[in-house]
Design a protein around this motif. Structure first.
Motif, mmCIF file in Angstrom:
data_model
loop_
_atom_site.group_PDB
_atom_site.id
_atom_site.type_symbol
_atom_site.label_atom_id
_atom_site.label_comp_id
_atom_site.label_asym_id
_atom_site.label_seq_id
_atom_site.Cartn_x
_atom_site.Cartn_y
_atom_site.Cartn_z
ATOM 1 N N SER A 161 0.838 -1.198 0.000
ATOM 2 C CA SER A 161 0.000 0.000 0.000
ATOM 3 C C SER A 161 0.872 1.247 0.000
ATOM 4 O O SER A 161 2.070 1.197 0.258
ATOM 5 C CB SER A 161 -0.906 0.008 1.240
ATOM 6 O OG SER A 161 -0.121 -0.010 2.419
ATOM 7 N N SER A 162 0.258 2.380 -0.286
ATOM 8 C CA SER A 162 0.953 3.662 -0.274
ATOM 9 C C SER A 162 -0.007 4.699 0.291
ATOM 10 O O SER A 162 -0.780 5.323 -0.442
ATOM 11 C CB SER A 162 1.402 4.055 -1.682
ATOM 12 O OG SER A 162 2.072 5.281 -1.664
ATOM 13 N N GLU A 163 0.024 4.856 1.609
ATOM 14 C CA GLU A 163 -0.901 5.750 2.289
ATOM 15 C C GLU A 163 -0.190 7.064 2.618
ATOM 16 O O GLU A 163 0.650 7.117 3.510
ATOM 17 C CB GLU A 163 -1.442 5.089 3.554
ATOM 18 C CG GLU A 163 -2.220 3.801 3.284
ATOM 19 C CD GLU A 163 -2.714 3.156 4.560
ATOM 20 O OE1 GLU A 163 -2.526 3.765 5.636
ATOM 21 O OE2 GLU A 163 -3.278 2.056 4.478
ATOM 22 N N LYS A 164 -0.524 8.100 1.885
ATOM 23 C CA LYS A 164 0.080 9.397 2.102
ATOM 24 C C LYS A 164 -0.666 10.150 3.210
ATOM 25 O O LYS A 164 -1.886 10.060 3.324
ATOM 26 C CB LYS A 164 0.046 10.227 0.817
ATOM 27 C CG LYS A 164 0.758 9.577 -0.368
ATOM 28 C CD LYS A 164 2.240 9.460 -0.136
ATOM 29 C CE LYS A 164 2.939 8.897 -1.363
ATOM 30 N NZ LYS A 164 4.398 8.721 -1.144
ATOM 31 N N VAL A 165 0.083 10.871 4.016
ATOM 32 C CA VAL A 165 -0.503 11.716 5.048
ATOM 33 C C VAL A 165 -0.670 13.119 4.483
ATOM 34 O O VAL A 165 0.316 13.765 4.105
ATOM 35 C CB VAL A 165 0.388 11.751 6.306
ATOM 36 C CG1 VAL A 165 -0.167 12.738 7.327
ATOM 37 C CG2 VAL A 165 0.497 10.359 6.914
#
Length: 292
Positions: A161-165
């Motif tokens: 996954s690639s969860e950006k803040v």
């Protein structure tokens, strides 16, 4: 192939018993820049990091490094199902969550496993998860970390996954900076990370860097300390967790600018180089500080 996911994923990396003292806490805090500003040697707030006694507190990020704090050899890479070398590995991300404020001394065990391996095509990302427990079995803290392994991947595995803040579209609630000293990496390596990438110019050159770079976990600790000081009144016990993704390198002598925002019961932040030819270069991204 050097990484065999069928062997590695879920593998037990081992359980390690370790102890620490107030002297270790003091050294760690100095390693991440505590006490470095003019007047800190007289400031009651700053001395909470650097003076042993009843007022000493512990940054939660200390829990990431304390299991290997007294190691004097480079960190081993003998993970089940993985054949790696230090020159191809960089720290990807790190998080810690604590059950309560960390004591200034104690004994604990850390049990670690490989939780995930992501296939990025020309690289692999190896995730490890560890749980630290007291001698009585009480859970003290949990750590998660990833290693970015250059030159691996391509077996058709999960890309992850690639969860950006997302950072708020307004002025930050804190905007501060820290000047990394020329000897910062040489001091921080005494906290148990003797990777030659951070001290040996010849080794750093083999990894593609012009000079040794600062430890990612040193930047991690610096950012947590700056956010704690500027947005939490210097109270380390107010931190329940801290996470971030290592987005770029820091060379000793550069300045790290830290910007933080209060955001729905937590703090989100970013860190980047300030000034010089690399002004604006990212250091730590997707930073989240959760509150106790």
């Amino acid at each position: 192939m050097p990484i065999d996911p069928s062997v590695a994923i879920g593998a037990d990396v081992g359980t390690r018993e370790f102890s620490w003292s107030a002297s270790d806490v003091l050294l760690y805090h100095l390693g991440v820049g505590a006490g470095s500003r003019p007047g800190d040697n007289l400031s009651p707030d700053a001395l909470r990091y650097t003076l042993d006694g009843p007022g000493l507190q512990v940054l939660p990020s200390f829990g990431v490094v304390v299991p290997t704090f007294h190691d004097t050899d480079p960190p081993p890479l003998d993970l089940p199902g993985c054949e790696l070398n230090l020159a191809q590995v960089v720290h990807g991300a790190q998080s810690i969550s604590v059950s309560a404020p960390l004591p200034t001394s104690g004994t604990a065990t850390l049990s670690t496993r490989i939780s995930e391996i992501w296939d990025k095509g020309k690289a692999a990302v190896i995730w490890q998860e560890g749980v630290a427990r007291s001698p009585s079995g009480e859970e003290l803290w949990t750590v998660r970390s990833s290693m970015f392994v250059k030159g691996e991947g391509g077996w058709g595995g999960d890309r992850g996954s690639s969860e950006k803040v997302e950072l708020p579209d307004r002025a930050p609630d804190a905007d501060t900076s820290y000047d990394v000293t020329p000897q910062q990496a040489l001091l921080y390596r005494l906290c148990g990370d003797r990777n030659p990438l951070h001290a040996d110019p010849a080794f750093a050159a083999t990894a593609g860097f012009p000079v040794p770079i600062l430890h990612g976990l040193c930047s991690y600790g610096i950012v947590l300390r700056e956010l704690t000081d500027t947005l939490l009144g210097g109270d380390a016990s107010a931190v329940a967790g801290f996470s971030g993704r290592f987005a770029g390198v820091v060379f000793p002598g550069e300045t790290i600018r830290v910007q933080g925002w209060r955001d729905d019961g937590r703090i989100v932040a970013s860190a980047a180089i300030a000034g010089g030819d690399r002004d604006g270069s990212p250091v730590l991204a997707d930073v989240v500080l959760t509150l106790a």
